[in-house]
Design a protein around this motif. Sequence first.
Motif: not given
Length: 403
Positions: A1, A265-266, A268-269, A271, A286-288
């Motif tokens: 991140m 954070e748990e 997805g990701e 960015v 983020a991406r989920h």
Amino acid sequence: MRTNLSVEEALALVLAEARPYEKTEELPLREALHRVLAEDLSSLVDHPDQDDTAVDGYACRQEDTLLARPEAPVRLRVVGESPAGRPFLGQVGPKEAVAVYTGAPIPKGADAVIRVEDTRREGEEVLLLAPASPKDIRPKGDDLKRGEVYLKRGDLLTPARLGLAAAMGHPRLRVYRRPRVGILTTGDEVVEPGEPLPYGGVYNSNAYTLMGLVAEAGGEPVLLGKAPDDREALKERLKAEELDLLLTSGGVSMGEYDVVRRVLEEEGEVVFWKVRQQPGGPLLLARHRGVPVLGLPGNPVSSMVTFFLYGRPFLFALLGRTDPPYTRLRATALTPFKGAKGKKVFRRGILSFQEGLVVRTTGNQSSGVLRSMAVGNALVVLPEDQDKEAGQEVEVIPLTFVL
């Protein structure tokens, strides 16, 4: 991140999430206003489809009128008329004229038009007080030529462009579907307007400002309600809809109950988190489950400003729009604007025209003062570590094109 990004770095990462968008639909013209074209559009016809007149007057042969002047009019015999939709089918011969009306085809044999105000009608004849001219004849295809592209994929269908599509002969248009944008408000303190306001509570203004901003940017807002400051409840709400973009409001700062960032954070990701700007520093991308997520701050002004600066460009990029998401102008400051150390600042201002563009502050610049966005119509952009005094030139981003 990544963290502590510049505005430019953050915007580049947001735009990189705008993958090629292939969701289209075909709509009749009457339903296509403010949609985005999904394909180039060429004309099916010439317009005009033959030489026509741009004025009301008389079509005739120019050579018969060259000596006409007020003191010595030229007299021509009127052999017919040609209103729009009922063209004269005969031919104009020597010393003859046909009455024509704007948009009517030029009769065969005629090569010039005399404006009606430069004539005097006497029964079956017309007196010309000046020479006729070919300059008021619009040649075939002067506006549109069959097969030429006049509207591009990515063009927003404004009223004028919708009319142009109709003039080209298209009854239906292939447009992009509106991207579905989920709007999820978080926070135990948030309640819906109309409900009793508890001690320490706030009404859910962010959902409705974002709903309007999403629709204005070409998206389809999907209101997902409110999630409490609870990780498991938030995880359930994040599964709710098939979306092209998810906006969350609140829960992205550093507090114990700011759970949005932790859940993303748990599951997805993330960015990036945090941008060197004011307001809106805690912005998150983020991406989920394959969906881009913009985690907007909870303060009303921060939420609106960050969507305008990042969410709106994302939707424009996703749709491949040919117009920019916002405009940058220069204006003279009528009031001081204070910058911030190490941060790019976006102050709310009122932009107007007074022998040139000028801008003044809306007053209190706290990110909780939503009314400043209601009266303001521009963001005043201040580089890091810079204040601006009255009389200095500043960069402004209009929030509306009505000054």
